[in-house]
Design a protein around this motif. Sequence first.
Motif, PDB file in Angstrom:
ATOM      1  N   SER A 194       0.595  -0.967   0.335  1.00 45.73           N
ATOM      2  CA  SER A 194       0.092  -0.163   0.301  1.00 45.73           C
ATOM      3  C   SER A 194       1.013   1.661   0.323  1.00 45.73           C
ATOM      4  O   SER A 194       0.361   2.181   0.578  1.00 45.73           O
ATOM      5  N   SER A 195       2.246   1.281   0.061  1.00 44.12           N
ATOM      6  CA  SER A 195       3.068   1.835  -0.149  1.00 44.12           C
ATOM      7  C   SER A 195       2.961   3.185  -1.043  1.00 44.12           C
ATOM      8  O   SER A 195       3.221   4.238  -1.147  1.00 44.12           O
ATOM      9  N   LYS A 196       2.634   2.371  -2.086  1.00 46.81           N
ATOM     10  CA  LYS A 196       2.683   3.059  -3.370  1.00 46.81           C
ATOM     11  C   LYS A 196       1.264   3.718  -4.105  1.00 46.81           C
ATOM     12  O   LYS A 196       1.073   4.830  -5.179  1.00 46.81           O
ATOM     13  N   GLY A 197       0.052   3.973  -3.081  1.00 46.79           N
ATOM     14  CA  GLY A 197      -0.928   4.492  -3.241  1.00 46.79           C
ATOM     15  C   GLY A 197      -1.401   4.988  -2.293  1.00 46.79           C
ATOM     16  O   GLY A 197      -1.023   5.603  -1.588  1.00 46.79           O
ATOM     17  N   VAL A 198      -2.530   5.854  -3.012  1.00 50.23           N
ATOM     18  CA  VAL A 198      -2.799   7.693  -2.128  1.00 50.23           C
ATOM     19  C   VAL A 198      -4.423   6.726  -1.511  1.00 50.23           C
ATOM     20  O   VAL A 198      -4.703   6.208  -1.580  1.00 50.23           O
ATOM     21  N   CYS A 199      -4.652   7.599  -0.466  1.00 49.13           N
ATOM     22  CA  CYS A 199      -6.027   7.267  -0.144  1.00 49.13           C
ATOM     23  C   CYS A 199      -7.351   7.448  -0.328  1.00 49.13           C
ATOM     24  O   CYS A 199      -7.268   8.587  -0.927  1.00 49.13           O
ATOM     25  N   VAL A 200      -8.460   7.342  -0.869  1.00 48.89           N
ATOM     26  CA  VAL A 200      -9.180   7.351  -1.957  1.00 48.89           C
ATOM     27  C   VAL A 200     -10.825   7.041  -0.673  1.00 48.89           C
ATOM     28  O   VAL A 200     -11.006   6.359  -0.235  1.00 48.89           O
ATOM     29  N   PRO A 210      -0.750   9.464   1.027  1.00 47.43           N
ATOM     30  CA  PRO A 210      -0.867   7.606   1.230  1.00 47.43           C
ATOM     31  C   PRO A 210      -1.006   7.529   2.968  1.00 47.43           C
ATOM     32  O   PRO A 210      -0.761   8.634   3.476  1.00 47.43           O
ATOM     33  N   PRO A 211      -1.589   6.377   3.029  1.00 47.69           N
ATOM     34  CA  PRO A 211      -1.722   5.662   4.784  1.00 47.69           C
ATOM     35  C   PRO A 211      -0.607   6.087   5.015  1.00 47.69           C
ATOM     36  O   PRO A 211       0.175   6.326   4.982  1.00 47.69           O
ATOM     37  N   LYS A 212      -0.819   6.412   6.666  1.00 43.70           N
ATOM     38  CA  LYS A 212       0.235   6.607   7.334  1.00 43.70           C
ATOM     39  C   LYS A 212       0.116   6.087   8.813  1.00 43.70           C
ATOM     40  O   LYS A 212      -0.932   6.223   9.190  1.00 43.70           O
ATOM     41  N   SER A 213       0.944   6.661   9.976  1.00 41.46           N
ATOM     42  CA  SER A 213       0.550   6.083  11.108  1.00 41.46           C
ATOM     43  C   SER A 213       0.242   7.529  11.580  1.00 41.46           C
ATOM     44  O   SER A 213       0.214   8.916  11.550  1.00 41.46           O
ATOM     45  N   VAL A 214      -0.987   6.913  12.674  1.00 38.69           N
ATOM     46  CA  VAL A 214      -1.489   7.771  13.330  1.00 38.69           C
ATOM     47  C   VAL A 214      -0.990   8.153  14.961  1.00 38.69           C
ATOM     48  O   VAL A 214      -0.864   6.724  15.787  1.00 38.69           O
ATOM     49  N   GLY A 215      -0.940   9.239  14.932  1.00 45.49           N
ATOM     50  CA  GLY A 215      -0.654   9.556  16.944  1.00 45.49           C
ATOM     51  C   GLY A 215      -1.728   9.182  17.861  1.00 45.49           C
ATOM     52  O   GLY A 215      -2.924   9.621  17.174  1.00 45.49           O
ATOM     53  N   ARG A 216      -1.380   9.827  18.773  1.00 48.27           N
ATOM     54  CA  ARG A 216      -2.047   9.945  20.285  1.00 48.27           C
ATOM     55  C   ARG A 216      -2.354  10.983  19.416  1.00 48.27           C
ATOM     56  O   ARG A 216      -2.526  12.377  19.062  1.00 48.27           O
ATOM     57  N   GLY A 217      -3.771  11.376  21.050  1.00 48.53           N
ATOM     58  CA  GLY A 217      -4.884  12.995  20.543  1.00 48.53           C
ATOM     59  C   GLY A 217      -5.580  12.526  19.915  1.00 48.53           C
ATOM     60  O   GLY A 217      -6.570  11.394  19.899  1.00 48.53           O
ATOM     61  N   MET A 235      -5.434  -1.714  15.036  1.00 43.98           N
ATOM     62  CA  MET A 235      -4.666  -2.759  14.777  1.00 43.98           C
ATOM     63  C   MET A 235      -4.506  -2.025  13.565  1.00 43.98           C
ATOM     64  O   MET A 235      -3.192  -2.609  12.803  1.00 43.98           O
ATOM     65  N   PHE A 236      -4.605  -0.642  13.363  1.00 42.41           N
ATOM     66  CA  PHE A 236      -4.655  -0.698  11.572  1.00 42.41           C
ATOM     67  C   PHE A 236      -3.300   1.220  12.195  1.00 42.41           C
ATOM     68  O   PHE A 236      -3.264   1.299  10.968  1.00 42.41           O
ATOM     69  N   SER A 237      -3.255   1.099  12.955  1.00 42.97           N
ATOM     70  CA  SER A 237      -2.876   2.478  12.899  1.00 42.97           C
ATOM     71  C   SER A 237      -1.054   2.844  13.250  1.00 42.97           C
ATOM     72  O   SER A 237      -1.268   4.420  12.840  1.00 42.97           O
ATOM     73  N   LYS A 238      -0.764   2.041  13.449  1.00 49.73           N
ATOM     74  CA  LYS A 238       0.678   2.333  12.480  1.00 49.73           C
ATOM     75  C   LYS A 238       0.814   2.777  10.930  1.00 49.73           C
ATOM     76  O   LYS A 238       1.493   3.092  10.587  1.00 49.73           O
ATOM     77  N   ARG A 239      -0.152   2.057   9.967  1.00 48.92           N
ATOM     78  CA  ARG A 239      -0.365   2.394   8.622  1.00 48.92           C
ATOM     79  C   ARG A 239      -1.974   2.624   8.552  1.00 48.92           C
ATOM     80  O   ARG A 239      -3.023   1.351   8.368  1.00 48.92           O
TER      81      ARG A 239
END
Length: 301
Positions: A34-40, A55-62, A71-75
């Motif tokens: 999924s590193s080559k695609g962008v969110c749709v 692109p999908p990315k990591s989601v931080g706290r807050g 389980m998908f928060s890293k990407r």
Amino acid sequence: MGRCLTKRVFLIQSPILFLHLLLSFSSGAVKRDSSKGVCVSKGGRFAPYESEGKPPKSVGRGSKDLTLCGMFSKRTCCSPAQTNPAFVAVRNLATFGEASQDCLHLFELLECSICNPNVGIQPGPPRICASFCDKVFEACKDAYFASNALTQMIGPCGGNDIICVKTSNWESNGTSFCEAAGFSVQPNDDSRKEPCYGSKASLESVVESRPRVSKKKKTPSKTETLSCFKDLLQWVRVMTTIQKISLGVAFLVAGMFLIRQWNNRSQKQRLAAIQRAARRLGGEANGNSYSAAINRRVVQS
């Protein structure tokens, strides 16, 4: 969340369930990068991605922390805009839907498909493997769902729904169930060209992302309390205005009851103290009267 979730019973907690899922789905599936695609954005009942075109990315706290599907928060392409409705749906299923544990676990996996990075970069509604839809339908066929008048899609029965019927009365199989819930269904197994969610490959990422808990380490009670408090804040955050008012009234009534009980207890304690003081003063008074009587007799003699 540990002890907190009874409180969150509908969150995925059973590694045995994952093992069962992994063994029961196709073994030849291939992960898609999924590193080559962008969110749709998915459209339909799903809120637009805030990271649309990125692109999908990591989601931080807050404030951006996911209320579900951690389980998908890293990407992921998700933000609370996607996970808040999913959280409410799973909570309703646990509260009003009379769902089994298997149904809760599988339905949460289904709702979290929108946060899978491979799903996020695909156009159109989340593409679910037909075999996975069948398993969700089989587990949830006796749970109660209702139809949304705005989206014309079915979802777990909620507190404001008037007509709630069993899933098996809405649909007759997994494919029609997933489609009625707003997903697209891929009849064939997962493949390199057309990946679908619910295959072995897609669920492996869920298992790998689950935190490893050491048996030697125990979570401090202070940390558990903080986790419970955070869960409560997230729960309140996604409540409707009516639910918040109802919760506030409940807290007010409970507070008034506790205050009344405390006042009654204080009054009883004060009364007991007064009675003890009265008995003590009465004893002293009787003793003084007795001494005075003896003194009078001595003087008279």
